[in-house]
Design a protein around this motif. Sequence first.
Motif, mmCIF file in Angstrom:
data_model
loop_
_atom_site.group_PDB
_atom_site.id
_atom_site.type_symbol
_atom_site.label_atom_id
_atom_site.label_comp_id
_atom_site.label_asym_id
_atom_site.label_seq_id
_atom_site.Cartn_x
_atom_site.Cartn_y
_atom_site.Cartn_z
ATOM 1 N N MET A 1 11.997 43.158 95.640
ATOM 2 C CA MET A 1 13.157 42.646 95.137
ATOM 3 C C MET A 1 13.311 41.442 94.580
ATOM 4 S SD MET A 1 16.446 41.938 97.752
ATOM 5 C CE MET A 1 15.803 40.688 98.932
ATOM 6 N N ALA A 2 13.447 41.121 93.267
ATOM 7 C CA ALA A 2 13.463 39.906 92.747
ATOM 8 C C ALA A 2 14.552 38.993 93.008
ATOM 9 C CB ALA A 2 13.774 40.025 91.248
ATOM 10 N N LYS A 3 14.449 37.641 93.366
ATOM 11 C CA LYS A 3 15.568 36.544 93.619
ATOM 12 C C LYS A 3 15.269 35.544 92.409
ATOM 13 C CE LYS A 3 14.950 37.286 98.542
ATOM 14 N NZ LYS A 3 14.805 36.612 100.052
ATOM 15 N N LYS A 4 16.572 35.275 91.753
ATOM 16 C CA LYS A 4 16.636 34.594 90.713
ATOM 17 C C LYS A 4 17.914 33.668 90.644
ATOM 18 C CE LYS A 4 14.991 36.065 86.654
ATOM 19 N NZ LYS A 4 15.092 37.088 85.470
ATOM 20 N N ALA A 5 17.662 32.533 90.246
ATOM 21 C CA ALA A 5 19.036 31.689 90.039
ATOM 22 C C ALA A 5 18.962 30.809 88.698
ATOM 23 C CB ALA A 5 19.204 30.780 91.223
ATOM 24 N N LEU A 6 20.113 30.787 88.051
ATOM 25 C CA LEU A 6 20.493 29.841 87.036
ATOM 26 C C LEU A 6 21.604 28.738 87.386
ATOM 27 C CD1 LEU A 6 20.169 29.004 84.130
ATOM 28 C CD2 LEU A 6 22.137 30.646 83.227
ATOM 29 N N ILE A 7 21.053 27.593 87.608
ATOM 30 C CA ILE A 7 21.942 26.368 88.107
ATOM 31 C C ILE A 7 22.152 25.400 86.940
ATOM 32 C CG2 ILE A 7 21.778 24.706 89.649
ATOM 33 C CD1 ILE A 7 20.044 26.459 91.392
ATOM 34 N N VAL A 8 23.402 25.169 86.667
ATOM 35 C CA VAL A 8 23.771 24.086 85.588
ATOM 36 C C VAL A 8 24.739 23.128 86.328
ATOM 37 C CG1 VAL A 8 25.128 24.112 83.345
ATOM 38 C CG2 VAL A 8 23.813 26.246 83.890
ATOM 39 N N GLY A 9 24.404 21.875 85.851
ATOM 40 C CA GLY A 9 25.263 20.773 86.479
ATOM 41 C C GLY A 9 25.215 19.835 85.171
ATOM 42 N N ILE A 10 26.491 19.427 84.947
ATOM 43 C CA ILE A 10 26.643 18.599 83.684
ATOM 44 C C ILE A 10 27.619 17.195 84.102
ATOM 45 C CG2 ILE A 10 27.340 18.405 81.296
ATOM 46 C CD1 ILE A 10 27.233 21.373 81.095
ATOM 47 N N VAL A 46 10.790 27.696 92.538
ATOM 48 C CA VAL A 46 9.568 27.796 91.413
ATOM 49 C C VAL A 46 10.321 28.232 90.037
ATOM 50 C CG1 VAL A 46 7.916 28.361 93.318
ATOM 51 C CG2 VAL A 46 9.033 30.228 92.012
ATOM 52 N N PRO A 47 9.758 27.767 89.124
ATOM 53 C CA PRO A 47 10.423 27.960 87.559
ATOM 54 C C PRO A 47 10.411 29.282 87.389
ATOM 55 C CG PRO A 47 8.487 26.069 87.653
ATOM 56 C CD PRO A 47 8.351 26.651 89.112
ATOM 57 N N ALA A 48 9.554 30.417 87.833
ATOM 58 C CA ALA A 48 9.634 31.513 87.529
ATOM 59 C C ALA A 48 11.115 32.226 88.232
ATOM 60 C CB ALA A 48 8.256 32.306 88.281
ATOM 61 N N SER A 49 11.435 31.699 89.076
ATOM 62 C CA SER A 49 12.515 32.208 89.971
ATOM 63 C C SER A 49 13.672 31.490 89.687
ATOM 64 C CB SER A 49 12.442 32.474 91.409
ATOM 65 O OG SER A 49 11.095 33.244 91.672
ATOM 66 N N MET A 50 13.720 30.106 89.354
ATOM 67 C CA MET A 50 14.805 29.361 89.517
ATOM 68 C C MET A 50 14.870 28.318 88.019
ATOM 69 S SD MET A 50 15.971 26.383 92.324
ATOM 70 C CE MET A 50 16.306 27.692 93.627
ATOM 71 N N VAL A 79 18.538 39.713 93.891
ATOM 72 C CA VAL A 79 19.457 38.742 94.293
ATOM 73 C C VAL A 79 19.637 37.833 93.025
ATOM 74 C CG1 VAL A 79 20.131 37.021 95.703
ATOM 75 C CG2 VAL A 79 19.342 39.239 96.748
ATOM 76 N N LEU A 80 20.696 37.601 92.293
ATOM 77 C CA LEU A 80 21.108 36.835 91.196
ATOM 78 C C LEU A 80 22.217 35.897 91.444
ATOM 79 C CD1 LEU A 80 20.538 39.909 88.421
ATOM 80 C CD2 LEU A 80 18.733 38.369 89.576
ATOM 81 N N VAL A 81 21.990 34.624 91.333
ATOM 82 C CA VAL A 81 22.882 33.731 91.172
ATOM 83 C C VAL A 81 23.032 32.978 89.888
ATOM 84 C CG1 VAL A 81 23.687 31.831 92.425
ATOM 85 C CG2 VAL A 81 22.384 33.443 93.743
ATOM 86 N N PHE A 82 24.402 32.733 89.446
ATOM 87 C CA PHE A 82 24.439 31.816 88.180
ATOM 88 C C PHE A 82 25.555 30.982 88.910
ATOM 89 C CE2 PHE A 82 27.719 31.003 84.393
ATOM 90 C CZ PHE A 82 26.835 29.837 84.120
ATOM 91 N N TYR A 83 25.275 29.672 88.968
ATOM 92 C CA TYR A 83 25.960 28.527 89.437
ATOM 93 C C TYR A 83 26.239 27.496 88.135
ATOM 94 C CZ TYR A 83 27.345 24.233 91.505
ATOM 95 O OH TYR A 83 28.176 22.961 91.725
ATOM 96 N N TYR A 84 27.605 26.961 88.050
ATOM 97 C CA TYR A 84 27.791 25.994 87.067
ATOM 98 C C TYR A 84 28.901 25.132 87.916
ATOM 99 C CZ TYR A 84 30.649 23.920 83.185
ATOM 100 O OH TYR A 84 31.034 23.154 82.336
ATOM 101 N N SER A 85 28.620 23.761 87.566
ATOM 102 C CA SER A 85 29.324 22.603 88.066
ATOM 103 C C SER A 85 29.682 21.817 86.697
ATOM 104 C CB SER A 85 28.671 21.985 89.059
ATOM 105 O OG SER A 85 29.411 20.767 89.320
ATOM 106 N N GLY A 86 30.771 21.782 86.349
ATOM 107 C CA GLY A 86 31.317 20.778 85.135
ATOM 108 C C GLY A 86 32.557 20.975 84.734
ATOM 109 N N HIS A 87 33.068 20.681 83.441
ATOM 110 C CA HIS A 87 34.175 20.933 82.973
ATOM 111 C C HIS A 87 34.574 22.295 82.699
ATOM 112 C CE1 HIS A 87 35.924 16.685 82.706
ATOM 113 N NE2 HIS A 87 34.796 16.497 81.959
#
Length: 276
Positions: A1-10, A46-50, A79-87
């Motif tokens: 089972m892969a676990k990955k996240a893209l996290i954005v904060g501006i 780790v960069p491969a997952s996050m 398990v995949l997560v896209f998180y965004y914090s910004g305008h």
Amino acid sequence: MAKKALIVGINDYAPVGAGGPDLRGCVADARDMANTLHVLGIVPAVPASMRILTNANATRANILSGLKWLITGAKAKDVLVFYYSGHGSQIPDPSSEESVDHMDETICPHDFASAGMITDDVLRQAITGLAAGANLDVILDSCHSGTATRELANFTVRYVDPPLEQSFFRDANPRADLRRLMGRGAAARDAVVVPGLNHVLWAGCRDNQLSGEGPIDGGIRGFFTYCFCKALRATYPNVTRGRLDSIVTPAVKAKNTSQTPQLEGTPASINEKVFT
């Protein structure tokens, strides 16, 4: 089972440095979310997952590329997560397919003034290829309302007005309410059942509200992200999405009564344990 996240904060919007419609708590939010996902074992640090994109690195091209990385190769139970914090913002929908308000809700990358905002339509298109059975949680701590960015008592609103070329047509055609980013219509409940949705949406506020940031624990934080991470740390792994939402919502209201978080998903996804 892969676990990955893209996290954005501006915090820093173009131009780099002073001059953009800058915020103060979004990079700290991104750090809090990344650390929470890591320490709970949800996504390894780790960069491969996050992947983490902040400030000048959080361009429109990089966010869309990151979303492609997030879902490419995904399989059932991942398990995949896209998180965004910004305008956040809205622009008129050129296709008029938004039957409720004729507006596209958007998130604002660092370079939105030159490269354009990322609309709900673009986000939905980016995840249409998601494999059946993969678990994608989209978490957005931004505004989806029609009021320009301004300082309020003790907190800052995470909304930026679109340019006149777009805002004029929005303002000339007022509407009663707005859809949430990637949502399917206004609702009065905290948890909204959306049959057929291929992801779960966590929004920092409802469609006609403002998401805010302010002083918390000696720093500036987004109210929703702070409460979400705190509640998740206290309850994971034995908490459903619906139960977590019922904990986060009153906690946010206690810090900032002007916003109410929103959860959207299928009946099964709302009732299953979060990030499993």
